[in-house]
Design a protein around this motif. Structure first.
Motif, PDB file in Angstrom:
ATOM      1  N   ALA A   2       4.877  20.680  13.285  1.00  0.00           N
ATOM      2  CA  ALA A   2       3.658  20.175  13.202  1.00  0.00           C
ATOM      3  C   ALA A   2       2.590  20.956  14.259  1.00  0.00           C
ATOM      4  O   ALA A   2       2.748  20.755  15.505  1.00  0.00           O
ATOM      5  N   ILE A   3       1.260  21.538  13.810  1.00  0.00           N
ATOM      6  CA  ILE A   3       0.524  22.274  14.869  1.00  0.00           C
ATOM      7  C   ILE A   3      -0.897  21.713  13.746  1.00  0.00           C
ATOM      8  O   ILE A   3      -1.048  22.252  13.036  1.00  0.00           O
ATOM      9  N   VAL A   4      -1.201  20.589  14.327  1.00  0.00           N
ATOM     10  CA  VAL A   4      -2.678  20.215  14.031  1.00  0.00           C
ATOM     11  C   VAL A   4      -3.753  20.376  14.976  1.00  0.00           C
ATOM     12  O   VAL A   4      -3.647  19.912  16.134  1.00  0.00           O
ATOM     13  N   PHE A   6     -12.844  22.096  16.447  1.00  0.00           N
ATOM     14  CA  PHE A   6     -11.872  23.057  17.207  1.00  0.00           C
ATOM     15  C   PHE A   6     -11.234  24.050  17.201  1.00  0.00           C
ATOM     16  O   PHE A   6     -10.433  25.150  18.286  1.00  0.00           O
ATOM     17  N   GLN A   7     -11.092  24.544  15.278  1.00  0.00           N
ATOM     18  CA  GLN A   7     -10.483  25.801  15.135  1.00  0.00           C
ATOM     19  C   GLN A   7     -11.565  26.687  15.814  1.00  0.00           C
ATOM     20  O   GLN A   7     -12.177  26.891  16.040  1.00  0.00           O
ATOM     21  N   SER A   8     -10.285  28.238  15.403  1.00  0.00           N
ATOM     22  CA  SER A   8     -11.111  29.229  15.624  1.00  0.00           C
ATOM     23  C   SER A   8     -10.928  29.465  16.914  1.00  0.00           C
ATOM     24  O   SER A   8     -11.721  30.396  18.006  1.00  0.00           O
ATOM     25  N   THR A  10      -3.161  27.984  19.227  1.00  0.00           N
ATOM     26  CA  THR A  10      -1.859  29.724  19.437  1.00  0.00           C
ATOM     27  C   THR A  10      -1.285  29.454  20.834  1.00  0.00           C
ATOM     28  O   THR A  10      -0.288  28.866  20.842  1.00  0.00           O
ATOM     29  N   ALA A  11      -2.456  28.231  21.404  1.00  0.00           N
ATOM     30  CA  ALA A  11      -2.057  27.373  22.189  1.00  0.00           C
ATOM     31  C   ALA A  11      -0.883  26.878  22.699  1.00  0.00           C
ATOM     32  O   ALA A  11       0.501  27.124  23.616  1.00  0.00           O
ATOM     33  N   ALA A  22      -2.346  28.522   5.276  1.00  0.00           N
ATOM     34  CA  ALA A  22      -3.607  28.488   6.154  1.00  0.00           C
ATOM     35  C   ALA A  22      -2.580  28.387   8.056  1.00  0.00           C
ATOM     36  O   ALA A  22      -3.645  28.941   9.086  1.00  0.00           O
ATOM     37  N   GLY A  23      -2.016  28.154   8.279  1.00  0.00           N
ATOM     38  CA  GLY A  23      -1.028  28.440   9.780  1.00  0.00           C
ATOM     39  C   GLY A  23      -0.371  29.371  10.139  1.00  0.00           C
ATOM     40  O   GLY A  23      -0.037  30.253  11.164  1.00  0.00           O
TER      41      GLY A  23
END
Length: 113
Positions: free
Chosen positions: A20-22, A27-29, A34-35, A58-59
């Motif tokens: 999972a990456i949330v 703080f999106q975009s 990506t980091a 979405a991801g």
């Protein structure tokens, strides 16, 4: 998941799975997701292991930008699992859950000098 792993990974293949990456909406975009993905895939490259993820739509772009390619997808009609939706009229469509698509994506290790 077992069928998917057998599909893309020959026996004995080592891999890293991103579970999972949330990133909070506020703080999106900003490159945070990506980091985080890049940190993990850099380690996978150093360890020379395949990296894969089961991504939502979405991801998808974040993973594609880091070298992942879609290999398979799973589409599920969520209305089949929802209680109380049987017999809803078309005018009640906003209450339906719809279809969700998961994308199985793979990134093979790049050569690290």
């Amino acid at each position: 998941m077992k069928r998917w792993m057998q599909h893309i990974m020959p026996p004995g293949t080592k891999c890293m799975c991103i579970v999972a990456i949330v990133v909070h909406l506020d703080f999106q975009s900003r490159g945070i997701g990506t980091a985080l993905v890049r940190e993990g895939t850099n380690q996978a490259d150093q360890d020379e292991v395949l990296c894969w993820v089961q991504s939502s739509e979405a991801g998808r772009r974040c993973f594609e930008n880091e070298g992942f390619e879609e290999k398979e997808r799973l589409e599920v009609d969520l209305d089949k699992f929802a209680r109380g939706l049987e017999g809803l009229e078309e005018r009640d469509a906003e209450r339906k859950w719809g279809t969700h698509v998961w994308k199985y994506m793979v990134k093979f290790p790049r050569q690290v000098d």
